[in-house]
Design a protein around this motif. Structure first.
Motif, mmCIF file in Angstrom:
data_model
loop_
_atom_site.group_PDB
_atom_site.id
_atom_site.type_symbol
_atom_site.label_atom_id
_atom_site.label_comp_id
_atom_site.label_asym_id
_atom_site.label_seq_id
_atom_site.Cartn_x
_atom_site.Cartn_y
_atom_site.Cartn_z
ATOM 1 N N ASN A 244 0.852 -1.186 0.000
ATOM 2 C CA ASN A 244 0.000 0.000 0.000
ATOM 3 C C ASN A 244 0.893 1.243 0.000
ATOM 4 O O ASN A 244 1.573 1.542 0.980
ATOM 5 N N THR A 246 -0.058 4.350 -0.217
ATOM 6 C CA THR A 246 -0.753 5.582 0.171
ATOM 7 C C THR A 246 0.001 6.347 1.254
ATOM 8 O O THR A 246 0.045 7.587 1.234
ATOM 9 N N ASN A 247 0.632 5.634 2.185
ATOM 10 C CA ASN A 247 1.339 6.324 3.266
ATOM 11 C C ASN A 247 2.533 7.121 2.759
ATOM 12 O O ASN A 247 2.939 8.105 3.394
ATOM 13 N N LEU A 250 1.492 10.626 2.057
ATOM 14 C CA LEU A 250 1.106 11.462 3.199
ATOM 15 C C LEU A 250 2.309 12.236 3.730
ATOM 16 O O LEU A 250 2.850 11.976 4.800
ATOM 17 N N GLN A 251 2.750 13.205 2.919
ATOM 18 C CA GLN A 251 3.821 14.121 3.315
ATOM 19 C C GLN A 251 3.324 15.565 3.192
ATOM 20 O O GLN A 251 4.078 16.471 2.851
ATOM 21 N N GLN A 256 2.095 14.265 9.387
ATOM 22 C CA GLN A 256 1.894 13.106 8.520
ATOM 23 C C GLN A 256 3.222 12.441 8.177
ATOM 24 O O GLN A 256 3.306 11.219 8.073
ATOM 25 N N LEU A 259 4.288 10.415 11.302
ATOM 26 C CA LEU A 259 3.386 9.345 11.715
ATOM 27 C C LEU A 259 3.113 8.341 10.608
ATOM 28 O O LEU A 259 2.815 7.176 10.898
ATOM 29 N N LYS A 260 3.201 8.774 9.349
ATOM 30 C CA LYS A 260 2.815 7.887 8.242
ATOM 31 C C LYS A 260 3.974 7.565 7.302
ATOM 32 O O LYS A 260 4.259 6.400 7.042
ATOM 33 N N ALA A 261 4.616 8.599 6.764
ATOM 34 C CA ALA A 261 5.581 8.376 5.685
ATOM 35 C C ALA A 261 6.855 7.691 6.178
ATOM 36 O O ALA A 261 7.318 6.711 5.572
ATOM 37 N N THR A 264 6.599 3.912 7.101
ATOM 38 C CA THR A 264 6.403 3.074 5.915
ATOM 39 C C THR A 264 7.683 2.968 5.097
ATOM 40 O O THR A 264 8.030 1.889 4.599
ATOM 41 N N ASP A 267 10.378 0.561 6.870
ATOM 42 C CA ASP A 267 9.895 -0.653 7.526
ATOM 43 C C ASP A 267 10.800 -1.834 7.197
ATOM 44 O O ASP A 267 11.784 -1.721 6.444
#
Length: 567
Positions: A244, A246-247, A250-251, A256, A259-261, A264, A267
């Protein structure tokens, strides 16, 4: 901005977004960039103004708020009047896009060189064999074309990464094709090393097809090693691509990003993918060691083997292997450092282009230059065969005559097939005169045959072929008159052809025998025999044949029968 700075932003030290809207002239008014909006309506529809990128959004809708994209108002249903959607390329191209255009042009020029080399080295001058298929030497150029294509597509999407106020699909396309480019570059080096070993094997096998077997330990190792390499290469693909994305988009605010980019992009799957490329690089080194061990002279001692390994290795591998190792190291590095990663929209451009794109571009250029320096393998094999043939001729004492030898001796081939056709035309003439010449020859031949028939009326060659059914001319009646023939002979006799064949064979087997009589002599003998008495209808034979045979056997020298092997 480093990871520590991102965490500071997330903790509230430098907020990039405000959930509250600016106040206006009264309690129900909000003034944004000089335009008044109904604050109650904005709060009812949960709109939040982001000061970092000057957008307003409620999670479902996003609009640009800075001039000249500022809406003129908002309706009660939450719809902005004369608004501009956030996910449009409204910004000018930035440094990331400008640098990407320059690197994309370099890859486009490299693609032209790769296609020229593909045509140069992929052309066949010898019949293809099952053991060395033509596609084996073309794979490195196929992968080079793939790398240039993916690099061009990914670099041109860098323009939209800069032009989008709010990141969306362009950043995903950019990193997606970048990872594909990394895989293709690894495959280029692998195919170059693998094919070099195959070319060395082909040079061994060409003089003696049985010197290297395909079922021995060496052959089976070369069979399984490509499968092992591509297993880890495709494992790198499946660890990166099916996810996915999508993360990564999210910049849009520092919160974002933290917490998101960042979680991901760093990882475990990205870290494991870099490890897979490292195994691929080690596999390439094993393949190179295997080829040098089996197809180059062996040295004794570890020091001499190391020197020999570096000496026998082609010079292009001295460049390609370190460049590929730098590429693998950068892909593993970006899995730990988001500030240096191409997945970061505001990344360090120097690190991204030097570590992410420069190794791939240099590998393709080195391959292209080496392709122009090396000849086609079929042509090189033909040259080696000629060299071996000349060496064998020298050992046997054979001297090849120069080209002028045939011209001096009159054996001149002027134009190949065209010259042969012209020589045939000169012999018989050309055009309509050729037909007249052939007709004249046929008329002369017919006249000669008619003259021969007139001189020998009783000859069997030109006599009539119809026999009367009367009792006087029947053989059974015992009549002495020859049977009259009224139909002229119109073709070649199969009996005469068989007779000529038997005479030719007899002349080879019995060289001392008397020659066969000619047509005229045979006609005279037949005429004389017709004047004698008719052979009786019994099993008795005429004594003339026996006497003739006995005369030949007694008067001539003894017969020497030759074997068919002598013939």
């Amino acid at each position: 901005m480093s990871l520590f700075d991102f965490r500071e932003v997330a903790s509230g030290l430098a907020p990039g977004a405000t959930s509250g809207l600016p106040s206006g002239t009264n309690a129900t008014d909000s003034e944004i960039f000089g335009v008044h909006f109904n604050l109650t309506t904005l709060q009812h529809w949960n709109y939040t103004l982001y000061s970092g990128n000057n957008t307003i959004s409620n999670g479902s809708w996003c609009f640009l708020m800075d001039p000249p994209y500022t809406p003129v108002g908002v309706l009660n249903n939450g719809t902005f009047v004369n608004s501009t959607w956030c996910y449009l390329a409204t910004q000018p191209s930035g440094p990331r896009g400008n640098a990407g255009i320059g690197v994309a042009v370099c890859f486009a020029l490299a693609l032209v060189l790769v296609l020229v080399n593909l045509a140069r080295h992929g052309k066949l001058y010898l019949p293809a064999t099952k053991r060395f298929v033509p596609i084996g030497r073309r794979w490195q150029w196929y992968w080079a074309s793939f790398v240039c294509t993916t690099a061009i597509i990914g670099l041109f999407t860098n323009i939209d990464v800069d032009r989008y106020r709010v990141l969306e699909l362009p950043i995903v396309l950019n990193v997606f094709f970048w990872f594909l480019m990394q895989m293709g570059t690894t495959a280029i080096v692998w195919e170059a090393v693998r094919h070099w070993g195959s070319w060395m094997e082909r040079q061994f096998v060409d003089p003696n097809p049985f010197v290297l077997h395909q079922t021995d330990s060496r052959g089976m190792f070369e069979f399984w090693l490509p499968l092992f390499f591509y297993f880890w290469l495709w494992l790198n693909f499946f660890l990166i691509v099916p996810r996915n994305w999508t993360n990564i988009e999210l910049q849009r605010s520092p919160q974002q990003i933290v917490l998101k980019a960042i979680p991901t992009a760093t990882d475990g799957r990205f870290k494991a993918a870099g490890f897979c490329l490292l195994i691929c690089w080690l596999t390439i080194m094993v393949s190179l060691w295997h080829s040098i061990r089996h197809y180059e002279p062996r040295n004794r001692g570890w020091f001499n083997r190391t020197i020999g390994f570096l000496g026998y290795m082609p010079f292009r591998f001295v460049l390609l292997i370190p460049l590929l190792l730098a590429l693998v190291a950068y892909q593993e590095l970006v899995a730990w450092r988001f500030d240096l990663s191409p997945l970061n929209a505001k990344t360090n451009l120097l690190a991204m282009y030097l570590g992410g794109y420069a190794p791939s571009l240099l590998i393709v250029i080195v391959q292209a230059i080496d392709g122009f320096c090396r000849p086609n393998e079929d042509k090189e094999l033909i040259r080696q065969r000629r060299t071996r043939g000349a060496a064998i001729d020298r050992e046997l004492g054979l001297v090849k005559k120069p080209n002028w030898w045939r011209r001096v001796n009159g054996d001149v081939d002027d134009g190949g097939m065209r010259g042969q056709i012209m020589r045939n035309v000169r012999e018989v003439g050309g055009g309509r005169p050729t037909a007249r010449h052939v007709e004249a020859m046929a008329e002369r031949r017919a006249a000669d045959l008619e003259a021969a028939g007139a001189n020998n009326n009783s000859g069997i060659e030109m006599n009539t072929l119809r026999r009367s059914n009367s009792a006087a001319t029947s053989v059974r009646t015992g009549a002495t008159a020859p049977p009259p023939y009224t139909t002229a002979y119109g073709g070649r006799s199969e009996q005469r052809r068989t007779e000529h064949t038997m005479q030719a064979v007899a002349s080879l087997l019995f060289p001392n025998a008397s020659p066969s009589p000619s047509i005229h002599e045979r006609g005279r003998d037949l005429e004389m025999s017709n004047q004698q008495t008719q052979r009786p209808y019994t099993t008795e034979r005429s004594s003339s044949t026996a006497s003739a045979a006995s005369g030949i056997s007694t008067s001539g020298p003894p017969q020497q029968i030759r074997s068919m092997l002598d013939i």
